[in-house]
Design an enzyme around this catalytic site. Structure first.
Site, mmCIF file in Angstrom:
data_model
loop_
_atom_site.group_PDB
_atom_site.id
_atom_site.type_symbol
_atom_site.label_atom_id
_atom_site.label_comp_id
_atom_site.label_asym_id
_atom_site.label_seq_id
_atom_site.Cartn_x
_atom_site.Cartn_y
_atom_site.Cartn_z
ATOM 1 N N GLY B 50 0.735 -1.274 -0.053
ATOM 2 C CA GLY B 50 -0.200 0.054 -0.030
ATOM 3 C C GLY B 50 0.672 1.107 0.028
ATOM 4 O O GLY B 50 0.438 2.103 0.400
ATOM 5 N N CYS B 51 2.124 1.007 -0.365
ATOM 6 C CA CYS B 51 3.105 2.330 -0.327
ATOM 7 C C CYS B 51 3.355 2.875 1.118
ATOM 8 O O CYS B 51 4.562 2.773 1.281
ATOM 9 C CB CYS B 51 2.438 3.589 -1.177
ATOM 10 S SG CYS B 51 3.392 5.052 -1.494
ATOM 11 N N GLN B 52 2.565 3.232 2.056
ATOM 12 C CA GLN B 52 2.829 3.510 3.069
ATOM 13 C C GLN B 52 2.779 2.522 4.170
ATOM 14 O O GLN B 52 3.536 2.276 5.098
ATOM 15 C CB GLN B 52 1.863 4.676 3.699
ATOM 16 C CG GLN B 52 1.921 6.029 3.010
ATOM 17 C CD GLN B 52 2.179 7.021 3.635
ATOM 18 O OE1 GLN B 52 2.560 7.021 4.920
ATOM 19 N NE2 GLN B 52 2.167 8.278 3.111
#
Lengths: 401, 141
Positions: B50-52
């Site tokens: 989720g990227c983060q």
């Protein structure tokens, strides 16, 4: 600078909390005069620039070119021919990668970047790598986030064609010694591109004193509008590299047999420029100049030092990057084992805006052996009260885990 | 309990808290209490990036019902992951496909599952439904 210049700072977040805006390295808030100047232009002056014979077109052109002169003065460039309007730092770097790459680089030639670069100063070169087979040489950093200048010197070879480095790290706040970097590169006969996205809002930049060959920055990070930025290039380079995009504005004559290109800087400005944003940018730069970098630097340095001191009071606090002497108005931190996304989500619920994650600098995260950080970044309108709110917020969040 | 009964139960649990920080505290507690996913399931294949933050989702078919196990590296996300697993796990693929997840709106978590929120949760929910569809297709063939 007056607080009332920034109406957004008075708004409430979630109808409840006063805004504590500490995401300035991503974008700054806009002073009223910038927005008003742009509104005024749309309402009273709007017409497409250049070549128009009518009154409004000439007025709009005068404003647009006056903005270019404001940028020239701001960077202390020799001439407005050296000031190209782009959409931002990213486009400026891509322009150099594409056009300088096309003119001066072939397979096996090298560009020097560093471990602390933003993705825009990595991926642009990787695209050139895919197209033309150039090579990236990466200057390492110390554990404190300083450039390894000893290693930097060693990276030069007869294949080095360009150095492309950031002025200030968007993650660590490290201020790189750009004059020394340029001096060393020039000793090797290599030109230098400086990514100034994070430096221009915080310190005076004199491109002649730095002697860099290219310098890129974004309007929206220095209180200006989004969608406009600048590429400064020494005339001797801009003259010798081919245009970036084709279209109107950038040509002298067009025929199917032979097209000739316009003079600098218009050769690089295909299509209708954002002449309203250029007015906004000039207004923002005037706002910064009127406030004065002496005052801005004194204030932001005090704020950064105060924040580093107060943050270190928090149990489990780790601050990344160098000490205050080489540190700009950006602080990356991590609190114990609390995930940066959790910290950002919870601070947000208290009205505190920070940024979390890898900050478009994944290779730097790999170097530091982490997934991401929390980042607080300051602007001239922030106060010690904002820092106190941040520290109180972090303490409150910490107790939830 | 069927899916809607579980959803109603969660809505009731959250209704005691007006303050957002209290709701997040509850999610953090749920995240902390959730047993960790065994390392052998934390594979590249099970990863939803989720990227983060990252989410790992393991799905198994047990006696005609789909059993989910999941984890995230961020605690609030892990708490929401636990809720999604609690609602959707151990039901038939058809029940999962038919589920209308109204509890997400009712406890105010919609923004966390939006595609623009880079935490992997939206993609996780989609993935859970994909598993249901895949297992249903296998069942029917």
């Amino acid at each position: 600078m007056r607080w009332s210049d920034f109406p957004i700072l008075e708004r409430k977040i979630y109808d409840r909390y006063p805004l504590v805006y500490l995401d300035n390295a991503a974008t700054t808030q806009k002073p009223r005069q910038v927005v008003e100047a742009m509104t005024e232009e749309y309402f009273n002056v709007n017409a497409n620039v250049h070549r128009g014979v009518h009154f409004l077109s000439q007025k709009a052109t005068e404003l647009h070119e006056a903005s270019r002169e404001t940028v020239r003065r701001f960077l202390n460039a020799r001439s407005t021919s050296e000031i190209v309007f782009t959409r931002g730092t990213t486009e400026s770097i891509n322009l150099v990668a594409s056009c300088f790459g096309q003119a001066f680089m072939k397979e096996g030639d090298e560009v020097i970047v560093s471990e602390m670069e933003h993705h825009s100063n990595i991926v642009s070169w990787q695209l050139l790598q895919a197209r033309q087979g150039i090579r990236l040489r990466v200057c390492p950093i110390t554990d404190d986030g300083l450039l390894r200048m000893d290693e930097f010197e060693r990276l030069f070879s007869e294949r080095t064609k360009l150095v492309s480095l950031t002025h200030v790290s968007n993650v660590l706040g490290t201020v790189n010694p750009v004059r020394e970097i340029v001096r060393i590169a020039h000793e090797h006969g290599v030109p230098v591109l400086i990514d100034g996205a994070q430096s221009t809002p915080h310190m005076p930049v004199d491109v002649q004193a730095i002697d860099c060959d290219f310098f890129a920055f974004s309007g929206h990070k220095i209180y200006g509008p989004t969608g406009i930025g600048v590429l400064y290039g020494k005339e001797k380079w801009l003259d010798r590299i081919p245009p970036y995009m084709g279209g109107g504005e950038m040509i002298k004559t067009v025929s199917f047999e032979k097209t000739t290109f316009n003079d600098l800087p218009y050769k690089f400005e295909a299509g209708t420029p954002d002449y309203v944003a250029s007015t906004g940018l000039a207004c923002a730069l005037d706002f910064v100049s009127e406030t004065g970098f002496d005052a801005i630097q004194a204030h932001e340095h005090d704020l950064t030092a105060y924040a580093m001191e107060r943050l270190m009071e928090v149990d489990g606090m780790k601050i990344f990057g160098p000490g205050i002497d080489a540190h700009d108005a950006v602080i990356s931190f991590q609190v114990g084992n609390i995930h940066h996304l959790d910290m950002g989500t919870l601070l947000d619920r208290l009205g505190i805006a920070i940024r979390t994650g890898h900050h478009c600098a994944e290779p730097l995260m790999h170097r530091l052996g982490i997934e991401g950080t929390c980042r607080a970044s300051f602007a001239l309108y922030n106060t010690r009260k904002d820092v106190d709110a941040l520290v109180d917020g972090i303490e409150r969040v910490r107790q939830m885990f | 309990m069927n899916i809607n009964e579980i959803q109603d139960e969660i809505i009731a649990e959250f209704s005691d808290f007006d303050d957002w920080m209290d709701r997040y505290q509850m999610l953090i507690d749920m995240g902390s209490e959730q047993p960790p996913l065994e390392d052998k399931y934390k594979t590249e294949q099970n990863l939803i990036d989720g990227c983060q933050s990252r989410v790992w989702l393991q799905a198994d078919m047990i006696d005609g019902k789909l059993h989910f196990r999941a984890e995230s590296d961020a605690l609030i996300v892990k708490g929401i992951v636990a809720l999604l697993v609690r609602v959707l796990s151990d039901h038939t693929p058809q029940e999962i496909l038919d589920a209308d997840l109204y509890f997400i709106d009712r406890i105010g978590l919609r923004e966390h599952l939006s595609p623009t929120r880079s935490n992997g949760l939206g993609a996780m929910l989609k993935q859970m439904k994909m598993y249901a569809l895949a297992f249903k297709t296998i069942q029917n063939s």
